[in-house]
Write a protein that holds these residues in place. Structure first.
Motif, PDB file in Angstrom:
ATOM      1  N   ALA A   1      -8.417  12.020  17.855  1.00  0.00           N
ATOM      2  CA  ALA A   1      -8.273  10.673  18.404  1.00  0.00           C
ATOM      3  C   ALA A   1      -9.491  10.285  19.240  1.00  0.00           C
ATOM      4  N   SER A   2      -9.962  11.184  20.082  1.00  0.00           N
ATOM      5  CA  SER A   2     -11.156  10.896  20.887  1.00  0.00           C
ATOM      6  C   SER A   2     -12.383  10.681  20.009  1.00  0.00           C
ATOM      7  N   HIS A   3     -12.457  11.412  18.897  1.00  0.00           N
ATOM      8  CA  HIS A   3     -13.581  11.251  17.974  1.00  0.00           C
ATOM      9  C   HIS A   3     -13.594   9.845  17.372  1.00  0.00           C
ATOM     10  N   VAL A   4     -12.423   9.295  17.084  1.00  0.00           N
ATOM     11  CA  VAL A   4     -12.351   7.923  16.579  1.00  0.00           C
ATOM     12  C   VAL A   4     -12.832   6.937  17.637  1.00  0.00           C
ATOM     13  N   ILE A   5     -12.423   7.142  18.884  1.00  0.00           N
ATOM     14  CA  ILE A   5     -12.901   6.276  19.966  1.00  0.00           C
ATOM     15  C   ILE A   5     -14.416   6.368  20.080  1.00  0.00           C
ATOM     16  N   ASP A   6     -14.960   7.584  20.037  1.00  0.00           N
ATOM     17  CA  ASP A   6     -16.413   7.777  20.069  1.00  0.00           C
ATOM     18  C   ASP A   6     -17.096   6.912  19.004  1.00  0.00           C
ATOM     19  N   ALA A   7     -16.590   7.029  17.784  1.00  0.00           N
ATOM     20  CA  ALA A   7     -17.233   6.356  16.658  1.00  0.00           C
ATOM     21  C   ALA A   7     -17.206   4.841  16.808  1.00  0.00           C
ATOM     22  N   LEU A   8     -16.081   4.288  17.235  1.00  0.00           N
ATOM     23  CA  LEU A   8     -15.985   2.836  17.353  1.00  0.00           C
ATOM     24  C   LEU A   8     -16.833   2.299  18.498  1.00  0.00           C
ATOM     25  N   LEU A   9     -16.959   3.064  19.573  1.00  0.00           N
ATOM     26  CA  LEU A   9     -17.794   2.623  20.690  1.00  0.00           C
ATOM     27  C   LEU A   9     -19.279   2.745  20.380  1.00  0.00           C
ATOM     28  N   GLN A  10     -19.612   3.404  19.278  1.00  0.00           N
ATOM     29  CA  GLN A  10     -21.006   3.496  18.848  1.00  0.00           C
ATOM     30  C   GLN A  10     -21.313   2.619  17.638  1.00  0.00           C
ATOM     31  N   ASP A  11     -20.280   2.051  17.040  1.00  0.00           N
ATOM     32  CA  ASP A  11     -20.449   1.289  15.802  1.00  0.00           C
ATOM     33  C   ASP A  11     -20.902  -0.134  16.116  1.00  0.00           C
ATOM     34  N   PRO A  12     -22.083  -0.562  15.625  1.00  0.00           N
ATOM     35  CA  PRO A  12     -22.569  -1.907  15.945  1.00  0.00           C
ATOM     36  C   PRO A  12     -21.661  -3.022  15.445  1.00  0.00           C
ATOM     37  N   GLN A  13     -20.839  -2.732  14.451  1.00  0.00           N
ATOM     38  CA  GLN A  13     -19.912  -3.743  13.945  1.00  0.00           C
ATOM     39  C   GLN A  13     -18.805  -4.052  14.936  1.00  0.00           C
ATOM     40  N   TRP A  14     -18.441  -3.078  15.798  1.00  0.00           N
ATOM     41  CA  TRP A  14     -17.244  -3.203  16.617  1.00  0.00           C
ATOM     42  C   TRP A  14     -17.490  -3.078  18.113  1.00  0.00           C
TER      43      TRP A  14
ATOM     44  N   MET B   1       0.863  -1.175   0.000  1.00  0.00           N
ATOM     45  CA  MET B   1       0.000   0.000   0.000  1.00  0.00           C
ATOM     46  C   MET B   1       0.899   1.224   0.000  1.00  0.00           C
ATOM     47  N   GLY B   2       1.166   1.752  -1.184  1.00  0.00           N
ATOM     48  CA  GLY B   2       2.133   2.827  -1.300  1.00  0.00           C
ATOM     49  C   GLY B   2       3.497   2.331  -0.860  1.00  0.00           C
ATOM     50  N   PRO B   3       4.221   3.111  -0.062  1.00  0.00           N
ATOM     51  CA  PRO B   3       5.559   2.702   0.374  1.00  0.00           C
ATOM     52  C   PRO B   3       5.563   1.734   1.544  1.00  0.00           C
ATOM     53  N   PHE B   4       4.397   1.404   2.081  1.00  0.00           N
ATOM     54  CA  PHE B   4       4.320   0.500   3.228  1.00  0.00           C
ATOM     55  C   PHE B   4       3.604  -0.792   2.841  1.00  0.00           C
ATOM     56  N   THR B   5       3.738  -1.792   3.677  1.00  0.00           N
ATOM     57  CA  THR B   5       3.203  -3.122   3.395  1.00  0.00           C
ATOM     58  C   THR B   5       2.271  -3.555   4.508  1.00  0.00           C
ATOM     59  N   VAL B   6       1.121  -4.068   4.125  1.00  0.00           N
ATOM     60  CA  VAL B   6       0.174  -4.647   5.071  1.00  0.00           C
ATOM     61  C   VAL B   6       0.281  -6.163   4.981  1.00  0.00           C
ATOM     62  N   ARG B   7       0.493  -6.799   6.113  1.00  0.00           N
ATOM     63  CA  ARG B   7       0.561  -8.257   6.184  1.00  0.00           C
ATOM     64  C   ARG B   7      -0.625  -8.725   7.014  1.00  0.00           C
ATOM     65  N   ALA B   8      -1.764  -8.788   6.371  1.00  0.00           N
ATOM     66  CA  ALA B   8      -3.014  -9.064   7.078  1.00  0.00           C
ATOM     67  C   ALA B   8      -4.033  -9.605   6.085  1.00  0.00           C
ATOM     68  N   ALA B   9      -5.120 -10.121   6.626  1.00  0.00           N
ATOM     69  CA  ALA B   9      -6.218 -10.633   5.800  1.00  0.00           C
ATOM     70  C   ALA B   9      -7.183  -9.478   5.530  1.00  0.00           C
ATOM     71  N   ILE B  10      -7.167  -8.981   4.305  1.00  0.00           N
ATOM     72  CA  ILE B  10      -7.970  -7.813   3.951  1.00  0.00           C
ATOM     73  C   ILE B  10      -9.460  -8.175   3.966  1.00  0.00           C
ATOM     74  N   GLN B  11     -10.245  -7.373   4.674  1.00  0.00           N
ATOM     75  CA  GLN B  11     -11.704  -7.531   4.763  1.00  0.00           C
ATOM     76  C   GLN B  11     -12.126  -8.856   5.402  1.00  0.00           C
ATOM     77  N   ALA B  12     -11.239  -9.497   6.126  1.00  0.00           N
ATOM     78  CA  ALA B  12     -11.577 -10.779   6.757  1.00  0.00           C
ATOM     79  C   ALA B  12     -12.581 -10.583   7.882  1.00  0.00           C
ATOM     80  N   PRO B  13     -13.373 -11.626   8.181  1.00  0.00           N
ATOM     81  CA  PRO B  13     -14.309 -11.510   9.314  1.00  0.00           C
ATOM     82  C   PRO B  13     -13.547 -11.426  10.632  1.00  0.00           C
ATOM     83  N   PRO B  14     -13.924 -10.522  11.520  1.00  0.00           N
ATOM     84  CA  PRO B  14     -13.231 -10.395  12.803  1.00  0.00           C
ATOM     85  C   PRO B  14     -13.632 -11.486  13.780  1.00  0.00           C
ATOM     86  N   ASP B  15     -12.758 -11.763  14.751  1.00  0.00           N
ATOM     87  CA  ASP B  15     -13.123 -12.642  15.862  1.00  0.00           C
ATOM     88  C   ASP B  15     -14.280 -12.017  16.645  1.00  0.00           C
ATOM     89  N   GLU B  16     -14.935 -12.840  17.444  1.00  0.00           N
ATOM     90  CA  GLU B  16     -16.117 -12.377  18.170  1.00  0.00           C
ATOM     91  C   GLU B  16     -15.779 -11.409  19.285  1.00  0.00           C
TER      92      GLU B  16
END
Length: 351
Positions: A142-155, A63-78
């Motif tokens: 940064a706090s706004h990101v925390i707000d959003a994730l704590l309200q997101d039904p996916q996470w 991804m540009g000059p950096f590398t992601v070593r992960a499963a893209i769009q994979a289902p998360p653990d419970e």
């Protein structure tokens, strides 16, 4: 004897089954991108790279000059052990600390690596608004990101909670180190920057001089305001600051920080000279743990990019002779998840 043998065989099979179950449950890192709307209608959205535990097999993706070593769009653990907010440095990217984020995800954490609006490799507009905007908005973002994730039904329901609330930590590098320490309760006084650069410009030249030719700067010479309001986020229960910007913080506010804190210092840091930044923080924060990395330059905590990226301190990919960046990144990938494991599972949230 026969009954004993059968019992032994049963115990062996049970142990083998448990071992297999543990192996199957060993997590890999998943990855997906999230766009969070701005906190106000006219605010830019925040791009977030989410790293999380998954059972899917990872793959290597440039991804540009950096590398992601992960499963893209994979289902998360419970369930996740907690949420870790990751803040990059001045003009940085959400992908620059991918190896650490992946290690945290494999250890069981949801990691939210945000691209700071107005302070990233594409957009330096935040700093042009002055020191109060720069040092104030970064922690708010940064706090706004925390707000959003704590309200997101996916996470939200996947993040571990206890009687103190969700288990949340934060890790940041450089200006990101400033950001997470502000979330922990350290408070900036912009008059400290002006005074520091009036007397120590020659000793701390990059912090005090970057951008005087029209680029970006983290050290405004004439701040429009002095003491900024506290930007403490009480949900953040532990922080790790790597080569942090420390000059802006008041000694009194550092002394009042109560969350478990680990500071990593790059011994040969020229971008943020340690005695003015990382060591200033550690001297004034009695509970902080300081880890000095010998022979390291400022960017040692970042993944090595695949192409040169020039900064006022040279190429991000460069290291001093004899320094092993990959060994340091592997060390951080062990130590930082272990730090959050210990403090988030044991320490109550600060009052």
């Amino acid at each position: 004897m026969r009954a004993t043998a059968l019992l032994s065989r049963h115990a062996l099979l049970l142990a083998s089954g448990l071992l297999l179950s543990c192996q199957l449950l060993a997590a890999e890192a998943g990855w997906r991108q999230l766009r969070i709307p701005g906190a106000t209608p006219d605010a830019a959205p925040t791009v977030v790279a989410l790293y999380y535990p998954t059972q899917a097999a990872p793959r290597t993706t440039a991804m540009g000059p950096f590398t992601v070593r992960a499963a893209i769009q994979a289902p998360p653990d419970e369930k996740f052990k907690g949420l870790i907010l990751l803040s990059h440095g001045l003009a940085g990217t959400e992908l620059g600390h991918g190896s650490l984020a992946e290690a945290l995800a494999r250890a069981g954490y949801l990691v939210a690596a945000l691209r700071h609006p107005g302070d990233n490799w594409q957009d330096g507009s935040l700093l042009k608004q002055g020191g109060a905007a720069y040092f104030g908005e970064r922690p708010r973002q940064a706090s706004h990101v925390i707000d959003a994730l704590l309200q997101d039904p996916q996470w939200k329901d996947r993040i571990a909670r206890d009687d103190q609330g969700p288990r949340i930590g934060a890790v940041g590098h450089s200006a990101g180190g400033y950001t997470v320490l502000a979330l922990a309760g350290a408070q900036a006084d912009l008059s400290r920057i002006a005074a520091h650069c009036a007397s120590e410009r020659a000793a701390d030249p990059i912090f005090c001089g970057v951008g005087r030719d029209g680029g970006t700067t983290a050290a405004p010479a004439a701040p429009a305001a002095s003491l900024l309001p506290s930007l403490r986020d009480p949900r953040v229960r532990a922080v790790v600051a790597m080569a942090p910007a420390g000059v802006p913080f008041t000694a009194a506010s550092l002394a009042q920080v109560r969350v478990p804190t680990r500071i990593y210092e790059a011994e040969q840091d020229r971008f943020l000279v340690p005695r003015f930044h990382a060591e200033w923080i550690a001297r004034n924060m009695p509970a902080a743990e300081l880890q000095r990395i010998p022979n390291a330059w400022h960017f040692a905590f970042m993944d090595t990019p695949s192409m040169p990226i020039q900064t006022p301190d040279g190429d991000i990919a460069a290291d001093p002779p004899g320094f092993d960046r990959q060994a340091l990144l592997a060390r951080l990938g062990r130590e930082i998840p272990a730090f959050f494991d210990a403090v988030l599972s044991e320490a109550p949230a600060p009052k």
